[in-house]
Scaffold this motif. Structure first.
Motif, PDB file in Angstrom:
ATOM      1  N   LYS A 144       6.674  -9.097   6.208  1.00 57.59           N
ATOM      2  CA  LYS A 144       5.627  -9.674   7.047  1.00 57.59           C
ATOM      3  C   LYS A 144       5.603  -9.020   8.435  1.00 57.59           C
ATOM      4  O   LYS A 144       4.533  -8.741   8.974  1.00 57.59           O
ATOM      5  CB  LYS A 144       5.807 -11.181   7.171  1.00 57.59           C
ATOM      6  N   VAL A 145       6.774  -8.747   8.998  1.00 60.63           N
ATOM      7  CA  VAL A 145       6.840  -8.109  10.319  1.00 60.63           C
ATOM      8  C   VAL A 145       6.297  -6.685  10.235  1.00 60.63           C
ATOM      9  O   VAL A 145       5.495  -6.267  11.082  1.00 60.63           O
ATOM     10  CB  VAL A 145       8.288  -8.120  10.869  1.00 60.63           C
ATOM     11  N   LYS A 146       6.720  -5.946   9.222  1.00 53.36           N
ATOM     12  CA  LYS A 146       6.212  -4.577   9.050  1.00 53.36           C
ATOM     13  C   LYS A 146       4.705  -4.597   8.829  1.00 53.36           C
ATOM     14  O   LYS A 146       3.984  -3.740   9.344  1.00 53.36           O
ATOM     15  CB  LYS A 146       6.895  -3.894   7.872  1.00 53.36           C
ATOM     16  N   GLY A 147       4.237  -5.566   8.071  1.00 53.39           N
ATOM     17  CA  GLY A 147       2.804  -5.685   7.823  1.00 53.39           C
ATOM     18  C   GLY A 147       2.023  -5.952   9.090  1.00 53.39           C
ATOM     19  O   GLY A 147       0.982  -5.338   9.338  1.00 53.39           O
ATOM     20  N   ASN A 148       2.517  -6.868   9.903  1.00 54.00           N
ATOM     21  CA  ASN A 148       1.852  -7.163  11.173  1.00 54.00           C
ATOM     22  C   ASN A 148       1.810  -5.932  12.071  1.00 54.00           C
ATOM     23  O   ASN A 148       0.795  -5.647  12.706  1.00 54.00           O
ATOM     24  CB  ASN A 148       2.561  -8.307  11.910  1.00 54.00           C
ATOM     25  N   GLN A 169      -3.681   2.694   7.466  1.00 55.65           N
ATOM     26  CA  GLN A 169      -2.483   2.000   7.939  1.00 55.65           C
ATOM     27  C   GLN A 169      -2.709   0.496   7.982  1.00 55.65           C
ATOM     28  O   GLN A 169      -1.809  -0.278   7.646  1.00 55.65           O
ATOM     29  CB  GLN A 169      -2.083   2.519   9.323  1.00 55.65           C
ATOM     30  N   GLU A 170      -3.903   0.076   8.346  1.00 51.43           N
ATOM     31  CA  GLU A 170      -4.207  -1.361   8.345  1.00 51.43           C
ATOM     32  C   GLU A 170      -4.143  -1.902   6.918  1.00 51.43           C
ATOM     33  O   GLU A 170      -3.621  -2.990   6.673  1.00 51.43           O
ATOM     34  CB  GLU A 170      -5.580  -1.618   8.949  1.00 51.43           C
ATOM     35  N   GLY A 186      -1.128  -4.983   2.633  1.00 57.10           N
ATOM     36  CA  GLY A 186      -0.335  -4.971   1.402  1.00 57.10           C
ATOM     37  C   GLY A 186       1.082  -5.465   1.637  1.00 57.10           C
ATOM     38  O   GLY A 186       1.641  -6.202   0.820  1.00 57.10           O
ATOM     39  N   GLN A 187       1.675  -5.048   2.755  1.00 56.50           N
ATOM     40  CA  GLN A 187       3.034  -5.497   3.083  1.00 56.50           C
ATOM     41  C   GLN A 187       3.050  -6.998   3.343  1.00 56.50           C
ATOM     42  O   GLN A 187       3.988  -7.684   2.942  1.00 56.50           O
ATOM     43  CB  GLN A 187       3.546  -4.742   4.312  1.00 56.50           C
ATOM     44  N   VAL A 198       4.349 -13.027  -1.467  1.00 55.98           N
ATOM     45  CA  VAL A 198       4.794 -13.152  -2.855  1.00 55.98           C
ATOM     46  C   VAL A 198       6.306 -13.379  -2.904  1.00 55.98           C
ATOM     47  O   VAL A 198       6.784 -14.242  -3.639  1.00 55.98           O
ATOM     48  CB  VAL A 198       4.397 -11.899  -3.677  1.00 55.98           C
ATOM     49  N   LYS A 199       7.045 -12.607  -2.116  1.00 55.80           N
ATOM     50  CA  LYS A 199       8.500 -12.779  -2.075  1.00 55.80           C
ATOM     51  C   LYS A 199       8.861 -14.194  -1.619  1.00 55.80           C
ATOM     52  O   LYS A 199       9.803 -14.790  -2.104  1.00 55.80           O
ATOM     53  CB  LYS A 199       9.146 -11.749  -1.155  1.00 55.80           C
TER      54      LYS A 199
END
Length: 56
Positions: free
Chosen positions: A7-11, A35-36, A41-42, A48-49
């Motif tokens: 979630k952090v990497k995704g943000n 990249q967005e 996706g991340q 999901v995790k």
């Protein structure tokens, strides 16, 4: 823990991607859009995790 990391990497990727899309350079705008998308996706993977547990 994998949920939080995703979630952090995704943000981060979403924010950087949105910033790159403000560029006047078309190649940088395209890179920002990709990249967005990667960030979204991340974020999804993190959700999901969280729902299924980090063991997946």
């Amino acid at each position: 823990m994998g949920e939080l990391i995703d979630k952090v990497k995704g943000n981060f990727n979403e924010a950087v991607g949105k910033a790159k899309q403000e560029s006047k350079n078309p190649a940088t705008r395209d890179e920002g859009a990709a990249q967005e998308g990667k960030g979204k996706g991340q974020q999804f993977a993190g959700k999901v995790k969280g729902a299924l547990g980090d063991d997946i």
